[in-house]
Motif scaffolding. Structure first.
Motif, PDB file in Angstrom:
ATOM      1  N   ASP A 151       7.244   1.987  -9.567  1.00  0.00           N
ATOM      2  CA  ASP A 151       6.859   3.317  -9.089  1.00  0.00           C
ATOM      3  C   ASP A 151       6.342   3.255  -7.650  1.00  0.00           C
ATOM      4  OD1 ASP A 151       7.507   4.598 -11.453  1.00  0.00           O
ATOM      5  OD2 ASP A 151       5.454   4.588 -12.247  1.00  0.00           O
ATOM      6  N   GLY A 152       5.491   2.275  -7.372  1.00  0.00           N
ATOM      7  CA  GLY A 152       4.897   2.155  -6.038  1.00  0.00           C
ATOM      8  C   GLY A 152       5.951   1.844  -4.978  1.00  0.00           C
TER       9      GLY A 152
ATOM     10  N   GLY B 180       6.077   4.708  -2.533  1.00  0.00           N
ATOM     11  CA  GLY B 180       5.064   4.426  -1.518  1.00  0.00           C
ATOM     12  C   GLY B 180       3.673   4.862  -1.942  1.00  0.00           C
ATOM     13  N   LYS B 181       3.581   5.427  -3.142  1.00  0.00           N
ATOM     14  CA  LYS B 181       2.252   5.834  -3.646  1.00  0.00           C
ATOM     15  C   LYS B 181       1.786   4.805  -4.670  1.00  0.00           C
ATOM     16  CE  LYS B 181       3.343  10.644  -2.980  1.00  0.00           C
ATOM     17  NZ  LYS B 181       4.335  11.529  -3.614  1.00  0.00           N
ATOM     18  N   TRP B 182       0.609   4.280  -4.442  1.00  0.00           N
ATOM     19  CA  TRP B 182       0.086   3.218  -5.305  1.00  0.00           C
ATOM     20  C   TRP B 182      -1.189   3.672  -5.963  1.00  0.00           C
ATOM     21  CZ3 TRP B 182       2.773  -1.248  -6.125  1.00  0.00           C
ATOM     22  CH2 TRP B 182       3.874  -1.480  -5.260  1.00  0.00           C
ATOM     23  N   GLU B 183      -1.246   3.547  -7.295  1.00  0.00           N
ATOM     24  CA  GLU B 183      -2.475   3.863  -7.999  1.00  0.00           C
ATOM     25  C   GLU B 183      -3.387   2.651  -8.011  1.00  0.00           C
ATOM     26  OE1 GLU B 183      -2.104   5.761 -11.683  1.00  0.00           O
ATOM     27  OE2 GLU B 183      -0.899   7.375 -10.818  1.00  0.00           O
ATOM     28  N   ASP B 184      -4.620   2.911  -8.302  1.00  0.00           N
ATOM     29  CA  ASP B 184      -5.582   1.839  -8.524  1.00  0.00           C
ATOM     30  C   ASP B 184      -5.134   1.060  -9.758  1.00  0.00           C
ATOM     31  OD1 ASP B 184      -7.829   0.412  -9.509  1.00  0.00           O
ATOM     32  OD2 ASP B 184      -9.128   1.676  -8.296  1.00  0.00           O
ATOM     33  N   LEU B 185      -5.114  -0.286  -9.647  1.00  0.00           N
ATOM     34  CA  LEU B 185      -4.647  -1.112 -10.767  1.00  0.00           C
ATOM     35  C   LEU B 185      -5.486  -0.903 -12.030  1.00  0.00           C
ATOM     36  CD1 LEU B 185      -3.672  -4.855 -10.125  1.00  0.00           C
ATOM     37  CD2 LEU B 185      -2.529  -3.192 -11.553  1.00  0.00           C
ATOM     38  N   GLY B 186      -6.731  -0.448 -11.866  1.00  0.00           N
ATOM     39  CA  GLY B 186      -7.617  -0.338 -13.030  1.00  0.00           C
ATOM     40  C   GLY B 186      -7.489   0.968 -13.799  1.00  0.00           C
ATOM     41  N   VAL B 187      -6.800   1.935 -13.215  1.00  0.00           N
ATOM     42  CA  VAL B 187      -6.768   3.288 -13.795  1.00  0.00           C
ATOM     43  C   VAL B 187      -6.238   3.331 -15.224  1.00  0.00           C
ATOM     44  CG1 VAL B 187      -5.555   5.518 -13.622  1.00  0.00           C
ATOM     45  CG2 VAL B 187      -6.595   4.496 -11.586  1.00  0.00           C
ATOM     46  N   ASN B 188      -6.973   3.970 -16.090  1.00  0.00           N
ATOM     47  CA  ASN B 188      -6.493   4.278 -17.448  1.00  0.00           C
ATOM     48  C   ASN B 188      -6.142   3.073 -18.308  1.00  0.00           C
ATOM     49  OD1 ASN B 188      -6.699   7.032 -17.227  1.00  0.00           O
ATOM     50  ND2 ASN B 188      -4.669   7.268 -16.331  1.00  0.00           N
TER      51      ASN B 188
ATOM     52  N   GLU C  17      10.539  -2.281   3.158  1.00  0.00           N
ATOM     53  CA  GLU C  17       9.365  -1.651   3.758  1.00  0.00           C
ATOM     54  C   GLU C  17       8.070  -2.268   3.246  1.00  0.00           C
ATOM     55  OE1 GLU C  17      11.340   2.715   4.586  1.00  0.00           O
ATOM     56  OE2 GLU C  17       9.351   2.651   3.656  1.00  0.00           O
ATOM     57  N   VAL C  18       7.127  -2.410   4.170  1.00  0.00           N
ATOM     58  CA  VAL C  18       5.850  -3.043   3.822  1.00  0.00           C
ATOM     59  C   VAL C  18       4.832  -1.984   3.395  1.00  0.00           C
ATOM     60  CG1 VAL C  18       3.900  -4.380   4.738  1.00  0.00           C
ATOM     61  CG2 VAL C  18       6.256  -4.985   5.377  1.00  0.00           C
TER      62      VAL C  18
ATOM     63  N   GLY D 175      -3.096  -0.663  -2.989  1.00  0.00           N
ATOM     64  CA  GLY D 175      -4.158  -0.580  -1.982  1.00  0.00           C
ATOM     65  C   GLY D 175      -4.738  -1.924  -1.574  1.00  0.00           C
ATOM     66  N   MET D 176      -4.119  -3.023  -2.027  1.00  0.00           N
ATOM     67  CA  MET D 176      -4.725  -4.341  -1.799  1.00  0.00           C
ATOM     68  C   MET D 176      -3.823  -5.386  -1.164  1.00  0.00           C
ATOM     69  SD  MET D 176      -6.754  -4.692  -5.419  1.00  0.00           S
ATOM     70  CE  MET D 176      -7.535  -6.268  -5.034  1.00  0.00           C
ATOM     71  N   TRP D 177      -2.547  -5.456  -1.637  1.00  0.00           N
ATOM     72  CA  TRP D 177      -1.695  -6.569  -1.217  1.00  0.00           C
ATOM     73  C   TRP D 177      -0.580  -6.085  -0.306  1.00  0.00           C
ATOM     74  CZ3 TRP D 177      -2.844  -6.140  -6.645  1.00  0.00           C
ATOM     75  CH2 TRP D 177      -3.884  -6.973  -7.036  1.00  0.00           C
ATOM     76  N   GLU D 178      -0.626  -6.498   0.951  1.00  0.00           N
ATOM     77  CA  GLU D 178       0.352  -6.028   1.923  1.00  0.00           C
ATOM     78  C   GLU D 178       1.611  -6.898   1.889  1.00  0.00           C
ATOM     79  OE1 GLU D 178      -1.531  -4.467   5.288  1.00  0.00           O
ATOM     80  OE2 GLU D 178       0.164  -4.867   6.640  1.00  0.00           O
TER      81      GLU D 178
END
Lengths: 164, 164
Positions: free
Chosen positions: B66-67, B71-79, B116-117, B122-125
């Motif tokens: 999905d990310g 290009g939209k990344w959720e927090d890994l901890g969500v839900n 694309e990078v 939100g953490m690993w580029e």
């Protein structure tokens, strides 16, 4: 109506070699993290010591690149007992020699050979790319087992994500 | 004189998905090989039980696709606590739902997104392809650890080379 499919290329030979060498740098650190005796003797669940797994990677890596390059495959067993290392230093020297050999040989694999199907080592029928990928996956798989050995020995393994 | 370098394409998006699903079929068999209680409780060297590792694969696979797609990344901890399985059956059901979801979503990743990078989660580029490859490698790595757990439990793990 049939959809047209256009191949989306996502990995180049150069990228694959870079990824492999990154994994190999990590595997080298895992070998080095073992105390000398444990490297050759420690095991869990009746499995092989990590030195045997590392030597398996060595027996596969350059021979596979040679086989994919040339279409000529040697017997996997040839000459191995002779060169089987008995110290960590010898194992790491063999490892480093292969690192240089891979960097030299991999870029010379003829492009068409990645998709051509061979019987690798006279046994496993697959396109060149699949045989190379198998070697990388096999290394990741057994290296993960080495992590359990290290943890069971009370040693913190090198971080999995660090590949430089 | 500078040599001209021509990219040699060795892996397509389609091939990568096929390879991943092959690994996922093997991982499913490894989950299934554990006795219920050992899946959630057995460990060596202070590591996580295999159910926790398998749930990590689930938390990564579709969210990464999905990310990379959007290009939209959720927090890994969500839900995650909400959906964390407590039985083998639940874990395998989640697994199978992801298998179908990957087959549906992966081929729709826009081709340019593989290079694309992004900052994944939100953490690993990294480029999209590297983040996907990381998820696959991470699965192989921890599944290898599951093999040690199974062997230590006296259970023969499924063959590593069997991916169908």
């Amino acid at each position: 109506m049939m959809a047209e499919t256009v191949a989306v290329n996502v990995v180049t030979a150069e990228g694959l070699l870079k990824q492999w060498q990154g994994h190999r740098r990590l595997t080298r650190r895992v070998i080095d993290a073992f105390p000398e005796e444990a490297l050759f003797k420690f095991s869990l669940g009746g499995m092989r010591p990590f030195a045997d797994m590392a030597f398996e990677f060595i027996r596969m890596a350059v021979p596979i690149v040679d086989g994919v390059s040339t279409g000529k495959w040697e017997d996997l067993g040839v000459n191995h007992d002779r060169q089987k290392p008995t110290t960590k230093e010898e194992l790491l020297q063999l490892w480093d020699a292969q690192t240089a050999e891979l960097d030299e040989k991999f870029p010379r694999i003829p492009p068409h050979r990645f998709e051509e199907v061979d019987k690798a080592f006279g046994m496993w029928e697959a396109p060149g790319i699949a045989t190379i990928q198998y070697a990388i996956d096999n290394e990741i798989h057994h290296r993960g087992q080495g992590y359990v050995y290290l943890r069971a020995l009370g040693i913190e393994p090198p971080p999995f994500w660090e590949r430089e």
